[in-house]
Design a protein around this motif. Structure first.
Motif, mmCIF file in Angstrom:
data_model
loop_
_atom_site.group_PDB
_atom_site.id
_atom_site.type_symbol
_atom_site.label_atom_id
_atom_site.label_comp_id
_atom_site.label_asym_id
_atom_site.label_seq_id
_atom_site.Cartn_x
_atom_site.Cartn_y
_atom_site.Cartn_z
ATOM 1 N N VAL A 82 0.841 -1.202 0.000
ATOM 2 C CA VAL A 82 0.000 0.000 0.000
ATOM 3 C C VAL A 82 0.875 1.250 0.000
ATOM 4 C CG1 VAL A 82 -1.666 1.355 1.324
ATOM 5 C CG2 VAL A 82 -1.977 -1.115 1.087
ATOM 6 N N VAL A 83 1.923 1.249 0.828
ATOM 7 C CA VAL A 83 2.837 2.394 0.879
ATOM 8 C C VAL A 83 3.529 2.579 -0.470
ATOM 9 C CG1 VAL A 83 4.951 3.294 1.928
ATOM 10 C CG2 VAL A 83 3.190 2.238 3.365
ATOM 11 N N LEU A 84 3.945 1.470 -1.088
ATOM 12 C CA LEU A 84 4.568 1.535 -2.407
ATOM 13 C C LEU A 84 3.626 2.167 -3.421
ATOM 14 C CD1 LEU A 84 6.661 0.760 -4.615
ATOM 15 C CD2 LEU A 84 5.525 -1.467 -4.745
ATOM 16 N N CYS A 85 2.374 1.736 -3.427
ATOM 17 C CA CYS A 85 1.409 2.248 -4.400
ATOM 18 C C CYS A 85 1.088 3.716 -4.158
ATOM 19 C CB CYS A 85 0.137 1.407 -4.369
ATOM 20 S SG CYS A 85 0.372 -0.257 -5.043
ATOM 21 N N LEU A 86 1.007 4.117 -2.889
ATOM 22 C CA LEU A 86 0.827 5.540 -2.588
ATOM 23 C C LEU A 86 2.031 6.340 -3.067
ATOM 24 C CD1 LEU A 86 -0.700 5.391 1.004
ATOM 25 C CD2 LEU A 86 -1.788 6.388 -1.020
ATOM 26 N N GLY A 87 3.224 5.786 -2.858
ATOM 27 C CA GLY A 87 4.434 6.451 -3.319
ATOM 28 C C GLY A 87 4.471 6.599 -4.827
ATOM 29 N N LEU A 88 4.050 5.551 -5.535
ATOM 30 C CA LEU A 88 4.008 5.621 -6.996
ATOM 31 C C LEU A 88 3.005 6.674 -7.457
ATOM 32 C CD1 LEU A 88 4.104 1.811 -7.903
ATOM 33 C CD2 LEU A 88 5.862 3.513 -8.450
ATOM 34 N N ALA A 89 1.828 6.693 -6.818
ATOM 35 C CA ALA A 89 0.772 7.621 -7.225
ATOM 36 C C ALA A 89 1.196 9.071 -7.010
ATOM 37 C CB ALA A 89 -0.512 7.317 -6.456
#
Length: 257
Positions: free
Chosen positions: A18-25
């Motif tokens: 989830v943190v990775l995806c927030l970072g990507l977004a």
């Protein structure tokens, strides 16, 4: 080095995703914003102050460099090189069929039904005390002063915004979440990320109105994510998204021209 690895190891795998995806977004948004500022500076330095040129340059920076560039970077880093077969499978890229056309046409109609239904419900319930009114997207607000820019925005929506945003938020973010979460959870999680990234363009004085508009983005994110899963093709949400924005621009042009 070992201490940092141990700290990462104590964080649950799903939380890290989830943190990775927030970072990507948000990384895509920040990268696009930085690129847009750079492009605007170059455009003005060359003496081009025409707003249409600035809008085109900014859109290319945001969607190609920001969303598309970061998505491609993630895919390359993950496989330590460009793995064509992995990219096609992960993003669900395939040759379009007649069924994809049906998905796109019906999906576009469905997108407007979702938005109209959402606003009807919000107006009836009025959970934020705004009478169902939301904030207007900052770019639409600006273009209403120069309606011809909506015509410039139509091909941008079809060729850049729809494909660029869907590549990152559905193709990469939702697909990555889908590797760690069941689909019924991955879709709303990606929609929440999609809505959160749109917060800056809906900032206004009345927070309730901001929430109404972010709810619209959330509803569309849920819908586009569902289309992505059901159709099995990134092309479907990309074109539905692009066509939806294009029709909104055309409607605004006809209203304010």
């Amino acid at each position: 080095m070992s201490s940092s690895r141990s700290i990462v190891g104590t964080v649950p795998a799903r939380v890290r995703v989830v943190v990775l995806c927030l970072g990507l977004a948000f990384g895509g948004w920040l990268t696009g914003y930085a690129a847009a500022l750079g492009v605007q500076g170059q455009v003005f330095a060359l003496g081009y102050e025409v707003e249409a040129i600035t809008q085109i340059a900014t859109s290319v920076a945001f969607n190609v460099v920001g969303a598309g560039g970061l998505a491609l970077t993630y895919l390359i880093v993950r496989r330590e090189g460009f793995d064509r077969d992995f990219v096609r499978t992960f993003l669900r890229l395939r040759n379009p069929t007649i069924w994809d056309l049906a998905w796109i046409v019906l999906g576009l109609v469905g997108a407007f039904i979702v938005v109209v239904g959402y606003h009807g419900l919000v107006e009836y319930v009025d959970p934020f005390g705004t009478g169902g009114e939301g904030e207007t997207h900052s770019s639409i607000e600006e273009n209403r002063r120069r309606p011809v820019l909506f015509l410039v925005g139509i091909p941008i929506a079809l060729l850049l915004t729809g494909p660029g945003e869907e590549l990152l938020y559905r193709g990469v973010v939702q697909s990555r979440l889908g590797e760690s979460f069941p689909t019924p959870l991955a879709v709303p999680l990606s929609a929440l990320v999609f809505a959160a990234v749109h917060f800056p363009v809906y900032m206004g004085e009345e927070f309730g109105a901001v929430l109404v508009s972010l709810g619209t983005v959330l509803a569309l994110g849920l819908y586009l994510g569902t289309l992505y899963e059901l159709s099995g093709s990134l092309l479907v949400p990309a074109l539905v998204h692009g066509c939806y924005n294009a029709i909104v621009y055309l409607s605004n042009y006809l209203t304010y021209a």
